[in-house]
Scaffold this motif. Structure first.
Motif, PDB file in Angstrom:
ATOM      1  N   ILE A 117      -1.004  15.326  -7.870  1.00  0.00           N
ATOM      2  CA  ILE A 117      -1.132  16.781  -7.977  1.00  0.00           C
ATOM      3  C   ILE A 117      -2.485  17.083  -8.598  1.00  0.00           C
ATOM      4  CG2 ILE A 117      -0.198  18.879  -9.006  1.00  0.00           C
ATOM      5  CD1 ILE A 117       2.554  17.608  -8.937  1.00  0.00           C
ATOM      6  N   VAL A 118      -3.308  17.827  -7.891  1.00  0.00           N
ATOM      7  CA  VAL A 118      -4.673  18.088  -8.345  1.00  0.00           C
ATOM      8  C   VAL A 118      -5.039  19.555  -8.168  1.00  0.00           C
ATOM      9  CG1 VAL A 118      -5.456  15.735  -7.879  1.00  0.00           C
ATOM     10  CG2 VAL A 118      -5.619  17.465  -6.069  1.00  0.00           C
ATOM     11  N   GLY A 119      -6.092  19.944  -8.867  1.00  0.00           N
ATOM     12  CA  GLY A 119      -6.550  21.323  -8.755  1.00  0.00           C
ATOM     13  C   GLY A 119      -7.723  21.599  -9.675  1.00  0.00           C
ATOM     14  N   ASN A 216     -11.506   9.702  -7.778  1.00  0.00           N
ATOM     15  CA  ASN A 216     -10.574  10.529  -7.008  1.00  0.00           C
ATOM     16  C   ASN A 216      -9.876   9.750  -5.894  1.00  0.00           C
ATOM     17  OD1 ASN A 216     -11.250  12.618  -8.667  1.00  0.00           O
ATOM     18  ND2 ASN A 216     -12.340  13.815  -7.136  1.00  0.00           N
ATOM     19  N   ARG A 217     -10.563   8.728  -5.342  1.00  0.00           N
ATOM     20  CA  ARG A 217      -9.932   7.933  -4.286  1.00  0.00           C
ATOM     21  C   ARG A 217      -8.764   7.113  -4.846  1.00  0.00           C
ATOM     22  NH1 ARG A 217     -12.970   4.077  -6.473  1.00  0.00           N
ATOM     23  NH2 ARG A 217     -12.600   1.882  -5.928  1.00  0.00           N
ATOM     24  N   ILE A 218      -8.806   6.843  -6.159  1.00  0.00           N
ATOM     25  CA  ILE A 218      -7.709   6.112  -6.799  1.00  0.00           C
ATOM     26  C   ILE A 218      -6.512   7.035  -6.984  1.00  0.00           C
ATOM     27  CG2 ILE A 218      -7.003   4.781  -8.832  1.00  0.00           C
ATOM     28  CD1 ILE A 218      -9.910   3.999  -9.233  1.00  0.00           C
ATOM     29  N   ILE A 219      -6.777   8.283  -7.343  1.00  0.00           N
ATOM     30  CA  ILE A 219      -5.694   9.262  -7.488  1.00  0.00           C
ATOM     31  C   ILE A 219      -4.914   9.366  -6.180  1.00  0.00           C
ATOM     32  CG2 ILE A 219      -5.145  11.701  -7.858  1.00  0.00           C
ATOM     33  CD1 ILE A 219      -7.530  11.872  -9.747  1.00  0.00           C
ATOM     34  N   SER A 220      -5.628   9.565  -5.067  1.00  0.00           N
ATOM     35  CA  SER A 220      -4.952   9.674  -3.762  1.00  0.00           C
ATOM     36  C   SER A 220      -4.409   8.324  -3.316  1.00  0.00           C
ATOM     37  CB  SER A 220      -5.911  10.235  -2.710  1.00  0.00           C
ATOM     38  OG  SER A 220      -7.070   9.426  -2.592  1.00  0.00           O
ATOM     39  N   GLY A 221      -5.116   7.246  -3.653  1.00  0.00           N
ATOM     40  CA  GLY A 221      -4.694   5.912  -3.228  1.00  0.00           C
ATOM     41  C   GLY A 221      -3.405   5.444  -3.863  1.00  0.00           C
ATOM     42  N   LEU A 222      -3.102   5.937  -5.052  1.00  0.00           N
ATOM     43  CA  LEU A 222      -1.860   5.576  -5.739  1.00  0.00           C
ATOM     44  C   LEU A 222      -0.662   6.350  -5.214  1.00  0.00           C
ATOM     45  CD1 LEU A 222      -3.108   5.404  -9.457  1.00  0.00           C
ATOM     46  CD2 LEU A 222      -2.023   3.531  -8.207  1.00  0.00           C
ATOM     47  N   SER A 223      -0.902   7.293  -4.305  1.00  0.00           N
ATOM     48  CA  SER A 223       0.120   8.260  -3.922  1.00  0.00           C
ATOM     49  C   SER A 223       0.494   8.221  -2.440  1.00  0.00           C
ATOM     50  CB  SER A 223      -0.369   9.683  -4.246  1.00  0.00           C
ATOM     51  OG  SER A 223      -0.948   9.737  -5.534  1.00  0.00           O
ATOM     52  N   LEU A 224       1.734   8.598  -2.179  1.00  0.00           N
ATOM     53  CA  LEU A 224       2.180   8.788  -0.794  1.00  0.00           C
ATOM     54  C   LEU A 224       1.506  10.024  -0.203  1.00  0.00           C
ATOM     55  CD1 LEU A 224       6.011   8.195  -1.302  1.00  0.00           C
ATOM     56  CD2 LEU A 224       4.460   6.686  -0.047  1.00  0.00           C
ATOM     57  N   GLY A 225       1.262  10.988  -1.051  1.00  0.00           N
ATOM     58  CA  GLY A 225       0.630  12.225  -0.606  1.00  0.00           C
ATOM     59  C   GLY A 225      -0.015  12.952  -1.767  1.00  0.00           C
ATOM     60  N   THR A 226      -0.922  13.863  -1.454  1.00  0.00           N
ATOM     61  CA  THR A 226      -1.627  14.638  -2.472  1.00  0.00           C
ATOM     62  C   THR A 226      -1.325  16.117  -2.298  1.00  0.00           C
ATOM     63  OG1 THR A 226      -3.446  13.063  -2.732  1.00  0.00           O
ATOM     64  CG2 THR A 226      -3.914  15.351  -3.303  1.00  0.00           C
ATOM     65  N   LYS A 234     -15.897  24.516  -4.042  1.00  0.00           N
ATOM     66  CA  LYS A 234     -16.627  23.319  -4.476  1.00  0.00           C
ATOM     67  C   LYS A 234     -15.832  22.492  -5.481  1.00  0.00           C
ATOM     68  CE  LYS A 234     -21.197  25.366  -3.701  1.00  0.00           C
ATOM     69  NZ  LYS A 234     -22.518  25.703  -4.315  1.00  0.00           N
ATOM     70  N   SER A 235     -14.536  22.687  -5.512  1.00  0.00           N
ATOM     71  CA  SER A 235     -13.687  21.980  -6.470  1.00  0.00           C
ATOM     72  C   SER A 235     -13.626  20.480  -6.185  1.00  0.00           C
ATOM     73  CB  SER A 235     -12.268  22.560  -6.438  1.00  0.00           C
ATOM     74  OG  SER A 235     -11.385  21.775  -7.215  1.00  0.00           O
ATOM     75  N   GLY A 236     -13.580  19.681  -7.250  1.00  0.00           N
ATOM     76  CA  GLY A 236     -13.433  18.230  -7.098  1.00  0.00           C
ATOM     77  C   GLY A 236     -12.108  17.853  -6.483  1.00  0.00           C
ATOM     78  N   ALA A 237     -11.124  18.752  -6.561  1.00  0.00           N
ATOM     79  CA  ALA A 237      -9.813  18.476  -5.971  1.00  0.00           C
ATOM     80  C   ALA A 237      -9.923  18.293  -4.453  1.00  0.00           C
ATOM     81  CB  ALA A 237      -8.845  19.621  -6.285  1.00  0.00           C
ATOM     82  N   LEU A 238     -10.926  18.919  -3.853  1.00  0.00           N
ATOM     83  CA  LEU A 238     -11.123  18.781  -2.404  1.00  0.00           C
ATOM     84  C   LEU A 238     -11.597  17.374  -2.053  1.00  0.00           C
ATOM     85  CD1 LEU A 238     -12.811  22.230  -1.593  1.00  0.00           C
ATOM     86  CD2 LEU A 238     -10.386  21.626  -1.573  1.00  0.00           C
TER      87      LEU A 238
END
Length: 366
Positions: A117-119, A216-226, A234-238
């Protein structure tokens, strides 16, 4: 993997110019220990002049014994790529971290059922409220929560997960022994007690702006979905969302009104077809094969929280969500005695969380 093999893989990972892809290729040629001990000529014959030069230079610069001692002194632990407990989902991405430093507990079974979960850091009241609401519901459905401990939506997701009794992992943009930002120290400490903080950055790494897009690739990589809650153009969440797409993982996004500044990046993800629009938690659950009970006569919603599921029971449910299996196979997957797992399954059956089918296999009914 024994301690010696692990130690030499750690040393190999610290050599300048050896990234994830090269690291994995080298281990197909030889062991890390052998690469560390071969003569320059022998190395050249095995891996070529360029890599041999890098490895020789690294061996002179890196004192593995001191590195391990520093890690122990800082009270952090580490996993190397290829090790049994290294997170499965993360190992499947194109460029997984060669080493994952962490504080807390890495629970592989819980990490197999994770949502990130990011934002934005500049969150709105609505963004904060929807983050807390969706996070708690995801935890109740057995999901672990991954985020980046940044101020704003990330921190809110971690806090909501902890309040709901869930397992949460914070991926840092600096070494695992230093909370980043420092203002989130209390949340950092709470996460360590019931989850983990992780980083690919070795001790002593300076916390710089370029670290964060990389993590950030680790955040998504640890997850089934984001799940992207709130994000400007221009948010880093993108960046995390883009990483998830590249990793062939699901991306979900909360829609915003056209004039909402914090929703422009999220709306663009939906418009470009890079994220699935979600209006409720069910929109996420159906993507992962959950059965959604919409009957009006269901008097009370069964959730992990309402059933007071303990940690081992939660791990069992996570495994059974993937596929129905018998008690013996579940015991093997969880690394527990069959008698212990038998008792767990009986307790879960009494609570109405699982059932045994005609073939003797157990499945989740939540």
């Amino acid at each position: 993997m024994n301690k010696i093999a692990k130690k030499y893989r750690l040393g190999l990972s610290l050599i300048k110019g050896i990234g994830s892809a090269t690291f994995q290729q080298l281990l197909k040629i030889s062991t890390a220990e052998e690469l560390w001990k071969l003569s320059e000529g022998e190395l050249r014959d095995k891996v070529g002049q360029n890599l041999a030069t890098k490895i020789i230079a690294g061996r002179y610069e890196i004192d593995i014994k001191k590195v391990v001692s520093d890690i122990e002194r800082a009270r952090i632990e580490y996993l190397v790529l290829g090790e049994k407990n290294y997170p499965k989902l993360l190992s499947q991405i194109y460029d997984p971290p060669t080493v994952l430093y962490f504080k807390g507990e890495i629970d592989s079974s819980l990490l197999n059922n994770s949502i990130s979960i990011v934002g934005t850091r500049s969150y709105s009241k609505f963004g904060l409220e929807i983050t807390r609401k969706l996070t708690k519901k995801l935890v109740q459905q057995g999901f672990s929560i991954i985020s980046g401990l940044a101020f704003g939506i990330d921190k809110a997701a971690h806090q909501a997960a902890l309040e709901a009794g869930g397992y949460t992992v914070a991926v840092l943009g600096g070494p695992a022994n230093i909370p980043s930002p420092q203002s989130n120290f209390r949340t950092y400490e709470k996460i360590i007690k019931s989850g983990a903080v992780v980083s690919e950055f070795p001790l002593g790494t300076e916390i710089e702006a370029w670290n964060f897009p990389k993590r950030n690739r680790i955040i998504s990589g640890l997850s089934l979905g984001t799940l992207v809650i709130e994000a400007g153009e221009k948010s880093g969440a993108l960046i995390t969302a883009r990483s998830a797409v590249e990793q062939n993982r699901e991306v979900f996004a909360v829609p915003w009104s056209l004039d909402a500044k914090g929703g422009k990046g999220v709306n663009r993800l939906i418009k470009e077809g890079k994220a699935k629009l979600i209006e409720s938690i069910e929109d996420i659950l159906v993507e992962f094969g959950y059965f959604i009970d919409t009957s009006e006569n269901r008097s009370q919603e069964l959730t992990l929280e309402s059933l007071q599921i303990n940690k081992l029971e939660k791990s069992a449910i996570t495994v059974l969500r993937s596929s129905a299996i018998d008690a013996e196979e579940l015991a093997i997957k969880l690394g527990r005695n069959i008698s212990v797992i038998g008792s767990v399954l009986v307790e879960l059956e009494i609570k109405g969380a699982v059932m045994k089918d005609e073939g003797g296999k157990w499945r989740v009914v939540l």
